[in-house]
Motif scaffolding. Structure first.
Motif, short mmCIF file in Angstrom:
data_model
loop_
_atom_site.label_atom_id
_atom_site.label_comp_id
_atom_site.label_asym_id
_atom_site.label_seq_id
_atom_site.Cartn_x
_atom_site.Cartn_y
_atom_site.Cartn_z
N ARG A 201 0.96 -1.14 -0.21
CA ARG A 201 -0.04 0.27 0.33
C ARG A 201 1.01 1.03 0.35
NH1 ARG A 201 -3.62 -3.36 3.02
NH2 ARG A 201 -2.46 -2.39 4.88
N GLN A 202 1.55 1.06 1.07
CA GLN A 202 2.70 2.73 0.75
C GLN A 202 3.21 2.78 -0.61
OE1 GLN A 202 5.61 2.50 4.30
NE2 GLN A 202 4.85 2.17 5.33
N VAL A 203 4.12 2.14 -1.14
CA VAL A 203 4.73 1.75 -2.70
C VAL A 203 3.45 2.40 -3.65
CG1 VAL A 203 5.27 0.90 -4.58
CG2 VAL A 203 6.22 -0.17 -2.09
N GLU A 204 2.14 1.92 -3.43
CA GLU A 204 0.88 2.00 -4.34
C GLU A 204 1.03 3.28 -4.29
OE1 GLU A 204 -0.68 -2.12 -5.29
OE2 GLU A 204 -2.05 -1.08 -3.64
N HIS A 206 2.99 5.80 -3.13
CA HIS A 206 4.15 6.90 -3.95
C HIS A 206 4.51 6.52 -5.59
CE1 HIS A 206 5.82 7.82 0.32
NE2 HIS A 206 6.10 6.66 -0.01
N LEU A 207 3.99 5.72 -5.77
CA LEU A 207 3.66 6.07 -7.41
C LEU A 207 2.38 6.21 -8.48
CD1 LEU A 207 4.83 1.93 -7.68
CD2 LEU A 207 6.32 3.82 -8.26
N GLY A 208 0.78 5.87 -7.64
CA GLY A 208 0.34 6.49 -8.22
C GLY A 208 -0.11 6.02 -9.26
N ASP A 209 -0.11 6.43 -10.13
CA ASP A 209 -0.95 5.86 -12.22
C ASP A 209 0.41 6.21 -12.16
OD1 ASP A 209 -0.55 8.84 -12.15
OD2 ASP A 209 -2.44 9.18 -12.86
N GLN A 210 1.38 6.16 -12.24
CA GLN A 210 2.75 6.25 -12.76
C GLN A 210 3.69 4.41 -12.58
OE1 GLN A 210 4.23 8.38 -15.35
NE2 GLN A 210 1.58 8.93 -14.45
N GLY A 211 2.98 4.19 -11.62
CA GLY A 211 3.50 2.19 -11.83
C GLY A 211 2.13 1.76 -11.26
N ARG A 212 3.12 -0.01 -10.93
CA ARG A 212 2.36 -0.95 -10.02
C ARG A 212 2.52 -1.45 -9.92
NH1 ARG A 212 0.99 -5.96 -13.78
NH2 ARG A 212 2.28 -5.68 -15.22
N VAL A 213 1.94 -2.70 -8.55
CA VAL A 213 2.93 -3.89 -8.48
C VAL A 213 2.11 -4.72 -8.17
CG1 VAL A 213 3.36 -4.25 -5.67
CG2 VAL A 213 2.86 -1.79 -6.16
N MET A 227 7.32 -8.18 -7.98
CA MET A 227 7.40 -6.69 -9.02
C MET A 227 6.90 -5.17 -9.48
SD MET A 227 5.60 -7.05 -12.75
CE MET A 227 4.03 -6.42 -13.13
N VAL A 228 7.92 -4.61 -9.06
CA VAL A 228 7.42 -3.32 -9.35
C VAL A 228 7.40 -2.54 -10.63
CG1 VAL A 228 7.77 -1.04 -8.24
CG2 VAL A 228 7.69 -3.22 -6.83
N GLU A 229 6.74 -2.11 -11.36
CA GLU A 229 7.12 -0.33 -11.91
C GLU A 229 7.21 0.65 -12.17
OE1 GLU A 229 5.95 -3.59 -16.38
OE2 GLU A 229 4.19 -2.39 -15.09
N GLY A 230 8.10 1.50 -12.43
CA GLY A 230 7.74 2.71 -12.15
C GLY A 230 8.12 4.11 -12.90
N PRO A 231 8.34 5.01 -12.93
CA PRO A 231 8.74 6.10 -13.61
C PRO A 231 10.35 6.38 -13.99
CG PRO A 231 7.97 7.54 -12.00
CD PRO A 231 7.40 6.23 -12.14
N THR A 232 10.95 6.29 -13.02
CA THR A 232 12.31 5.90 -13.18
C THR A 232 13.11 4.39 -12.80
OG1 THR A 232 12.92 6.73 -11.05
CG2 THR A 232 12.45 8.31 -12.26
N TYR A 239 11.52 0.64 -4.52
CA TYR A 239 10.35 0.47 -3.61
C TYR A 239 10.22 -1.68 -3.89
CZ TYR A 239 8.80 5.31 -4.15
OH TYR A 239 8.75 6.51 -3.43
N CYS A 240 11.00 -1.98 -4.99
CA CYS A 240 10.51 -3.34 -4.64
C CYS A 240 11.41 -3.96 -3.84
CB CYS A 240 10.86 -3.86 -6.53
SG CYS A 240 11.16 -5.65 -6.90
N LYS A 241 12.73 -3.34 -3.30
CA LYS A 241 13.37 -4.27 -2.55
C LYS A 241 12.38 -4.10 -1.00
CE LYS A 241 18.15 -3.80 -4.30
NZ LYS A 241 19.21 -3.37 -4.69
N GLU A 242 11.89 -3.11 -0.97
CA GLU A 242 11.25 -2.77 0.07
C GLU A 242 10.15 -3.53 0.14
OE1 GLU A 242 9.38 1.66 0.73
OE2 GLU A 242 11.95 2.20 0.27
N ILE A 243 9.19 -3.69 -1.45
CA ILE A 243 7.97 -4.75 -0.87
C ILE A 243 9.01 -6.37 -0.31
CG2 ILE A 243 6.21 -5.77 -1.55
CD1 ILE A 243 6.24 -3.11 -3.30
#
Length: 266
Positions: A201-204, A206-213, A227-232, A239-243
């Motif tokens: 939830r925390q990562v989502e 932060h990412l908003g609509d610019q990524g996904r988990v 798996m995490v996708e994001g703008p950079t 974020y992937c390491k945090e999860i």
């Protein structure tokens, strides 16, 4: 027969060298040869020929997701994209969803596996679907992945569009993606693990609509795939390491911790 000049590499099987430094997962030699010869395209198939990954005329590898978008766009323009729908899996890059939206057709994400892609194609009435790994189904021609058929469809798209593959590939922007595989001792419902859900939830947020988990268990191993996708790249990796660390803390087997999260990859 159609007038193309074709050169084949890695075509001397020994019975032991299947996919050795070649094929859809290892395109480095193909990239080099395309640049050396000035070829218009390179085509890489896996050992049993049901997957295709391409290399453009500049020697850059083109993903299965990009090939799907290219072919779906041509079908759309020709009025042959049934129900204006492309089917892929939840593991497809986020850029595929945005590309479909931009190009004017819908995208449905199935469970991972070409059998699930086919099931959803038939259920929803789609004629094209596949996976980022290169499995592609053109349902008007075949009911299973066929690398040769996919290659012909891609070459036909290049001819119809009158553009090099590098230009066609720009229709889809590839978002940075990080994948980490965490060994686990059990596979409880992810939604029932508070520590992991809070990290997600925390990562989502932060990412908003610019990524996904996407967090899911392997169907064949005692592992949880994150798996995490994001703008950079930096943000996606962080974020992937945090999860993954939250999954490790809650579910990992202390007797089988293995390498650090930095090395837990698919």
């Amino acid at each position: 027969e159609l007038g193309a000049q074709v050169e084949v590499i890695h075509n001397k099987p020994s019975g032991l060298n299947i996919n050795e430094r070649c094929g859809s997962q290892y395109t480095q030699d193909l990239e080099t040869r395309v640049k050396e010869t000035g070829a218009a395209i390179g085509l890489a198939f896996d050992g049993d020929g049901d997957r295709l990954i391409a290399v453009d005329e500049k020697g850059k590898t083109i993903t299965g997701d990009q090939i799907l978008v290219i072919c779906a766009k041509v079908l759309k323009d020709r009025g042959e994209l049934k129900n204006d729908l492309l089917v892929s899996t939840v593991m497809s890059n986020l850029g595929l969803t945005f590309a479909c939206r931009k190009l004017g057709f819908k995208h449905h994400a199935s469970k991972v596996g070409d059998r699930y892609v086919l099931e959803d194609m038939q259920r929803l009435g789609a004629v094209i679907g596949g996976e980022n790994s290169g499995h592609m189904i053109f349902l008007d021609n075949h009911t299973t992945g066929d690398g040769t058929l996919a290659a012909l469809q891609l070459v036909a798209a290049m001819i119809r569009e009158g553009k090099p593959l590098s230009e066609l590939a720009k229709q889809m922007e590839i978002y940075p993606q990080k994948l980490i595989n965490v060994p686990v001792k059990a596979k409880p419902d992810i939604a029932a693990v508070p520590q992991v859900m809070e990290a997600i939830r925390q990562v989502e947020r932060h990412l908003g609509d610019q990524g996904r988990v996407l967090v899911r268990y392997s169907g064949t191993q005692n592992a949880c795939r994150v798996m995490v996708e994001g703008p950079t790249n930096e943000m996606t990796e962080k974020y992937c390491k945090e999860i993954a660390e939250a999954v490790k803390s809650a579910l990992a087997d202390p007797e089988n911790i293995g390498p650090s999260a930095d090395d837990w990859r698919f």
